[in-house]
Enzyme design. Structure first.
Site, PDB file in Angstrom:
ATOM      1  CG  HIS A 178      -0.398   0.273   2.519  1.00  0.00           C
ATOM      2  ND1 HIS A 178      -0.108  -0.720   3.433  1.00  0.00           N
ATOM      3  CD2 HIS A 178      -0.046   1.433   3.121  1.00  0.00           C
ATOM      4  CE1 HIS A 178       0.384  -0.180   4.525  1.00  0.00           C
ATOM      5  NE2 HIS A 178       0.433   1.129   4.365  1.00  0.00           N
ATOM      6  CG  ASP A 228      -0.014  -4.070   2.772  1.00  0.00           C
ATOM      7  OD1 ASP A 228       0.318  -3.552   1.688  1.00  0.00           O
ATOM      8  OD2 ASP A 228      -0.268  -3.409   3.792  1.00  0.00           O
ATOM      9  CB  SER A 255       3.127   1.824   6.128  1.00  0.00           C
ATOM     10  OG  SER A 255       1.946   1.967   6.871  1.00  0.00           O
TER      11      SER A 255
END
EC number: 3.4.21.107
Length: 458
Positions: free
Chosen positions: A102, A132, A207
């Protein structure tokens, strides 16, 4: 008094020497050593807005809006740039970097900044949206970059110290520390939920960054946070990533194992109805035609307890274990069927669709059930757009009846306690053998899902 004081002092000293010291890692040394292997990632992508045209049948408004946009926006840039920040870590000296899918999804430009301030253009080498994860590459020529050493997330223990390094809110090379709060967290992120929970501060921009253990090895990839929560962050276990990195590097995508079953979580009541003492494993609600599971003899109503000796404690274990198996490999399965365990051998196939668990619809189910049902005729099948040939359609559910909250109008009952239900008369006949307050198990078709439910008769 002095003698007593000396005796107490000696006792306390001996007691303190007997208690092991609470060892705290040297975080300063770890930060200095590990930061060079962590990168900051910034991306931008072009967002092209759609003109507000009315869908469906031709409309006079469509022509109006086309003329409006042509008149007032002709020659003006209507696209906009969307920018985002993330983190990553170097996994090979020649410039391969691991981050979240992402973070780079749809990006036109990927900029990678090293800890020494140098910036490189990054290119996507492989993506795995289901886990992911993304593998990107920067060109550093003959230079060898510092590499983050990968650890073993299986041996990680709750309470261990961990350190996160990343780019939260654009604040480069931020270091935070905490402990492992929990393992095996399922947060609804996908079919392979199995997250490490930590109270090390994780924020937007972290992230894709690494979660290190106190030995300085990566044991997780920071991925998610609880919105509005404090001290609750989640990381993908590094072992899950290690198993797919070779595929990302060689082919750019991931092929996972697949057996072709739809499964449902097993509750205590469902376990009781099947004769299983403890609610564990994955309950099979459907077996796809021409699938590895069908060829291995799996049936609806089987409960998968083990795969290759690995125990399935809950539903989420099944897709994770199967996906990690090589395509074409033989897997030994332990099943619970008709009150006893049996073994089956399944050849792992190629996954070409998500193995999503059936939606969990579990509660308790004279007319013992409080239902109004009708037979499925060609007319009923057409009117309600049913996909089944046999069964009975639930027309109404008593608001305060046993099945309230479990069954709904429009559901189709296919089985009762493993016996096929082909008509309303058959359902009433089967219920005639039931006693008051007896737990019955129903197999139900709800829209495009097949699931089990339990209801206790009144």
């Amino acid at each position: 008094m002095k003698t007593l004081f000396r005796s107490l002092s000696v006792f306390v000293a001996l007691l303190l020497t007997a208690i092991p010291a609470f060892a705290v890692p040297d975080f300063a040394e770890l930060a200095i050593r590990l930061k060079p292997s962590v990168v900051n990632i910034s991306t931008s992508k072009t967002i092209r807005p759609q003109r507000p045209i009315f869908p469906g049948q031709p409309s006079p408004y469509n022509e109006f809006f086309e003329e409006f946009f042509d008149r007032f926006f002709r020659g003006q840039p209507m696209d906009r740039k969307e920018r985002s920040l993330g983190s990553g870590f170097i996994i090979s000296a020649d410039g391969y970097i691991l981050t979240n899918d992402h973070v780079v999804d749809g990006a036109d430009v990927i900029k990678v900044r090293l800890s020494d301030g140098r910036e490189f253009n990054g290119t996507v080498q492989g993506l795995d949206p289901k886990l992911d994860l993304a593998l990107i590459k920067i060109d550093v020529g003959q230079e060898e970059l510092p590499v983050a050493e990968m650890g073993n997330s299986e041996t990680l223990k709750v309470g261990e110290w961990v350190m996160a390094i990343g780019n939260p809110f654009g604040l480069e090379q931020t270091v935070t520390v905490g402990i492992v709060s929990a393992k095996g967290r399922v947060i609804g992120a996908g079919p392979y939920d199995d997250f490490i929970q930590t109270d090390a501060s994780i924020n937007p921009g972290n992230s894709g960054g690494p979660l290190f253990n106190e030995a300085g090895k990566v044991i997780g990839i920071n991925t998610a946070i609880v919105a509005g929560g404090q001290g609750i962050g989640f990381a993908i276990p590094i072992n899950a990533a290690k198993s797919i990195i070779p595929q990302l590097r060689e082919t750019g995508h991931v092929v996972r194992g697949w057996i072709g079953v739809t499964v449902q979580e097993l509750t205590e009541e469902l376990a009781e109805s099947f004769g299983l003492k403890k609610a564990r494993g994955a309950l099979v609600t459907d077996v796809e035609d021409d699938s590895p599971a069908r060829k291995a003899g799996l049936q609806r109503g089987d409960i998968i307890l083990e795969i290759n000796g690995q125990t399935l404690e809950n539903l989420s274990d099944l897709p994770r274990i199967v996906a990690a198996l090589p395509v074409g490999a033989k897997a030994r399965m332990t099943l619970f069927r008709d009150g006893r365990t049996k073994e089956a051998s399944v050849t792992i196939g190629t996954q070409d669709r998500d193995q999503q668990p059936a939606k969990r619809e579990v509660a308790k189910s004279k007319n013992l059930l409080g239902l109004s049902v009708i037979d499925i005729t060609p007319e009923i099948k057409s009117r309600y757009r049913l996909s089944v040939e046999k069964g009975v359609l639930v027309a109404a559910v008593e608001a305060d009846g046993p099945a309230a909250g479990t069954l709904h109008a429009g559901d189709v009952i296919l089985e009762l306690n493993g016996e096929p239900v082909e008509s309303a008369a058959a359902l009433h006949a089967l219920l005639g053998n039931s006693k008051s307050n007896q737990l019955v198990r129903l197999l139900v078709q709800r829209r495009d899902q097949t699931l089990y439910a339990t209801v206790r008769t009144r």
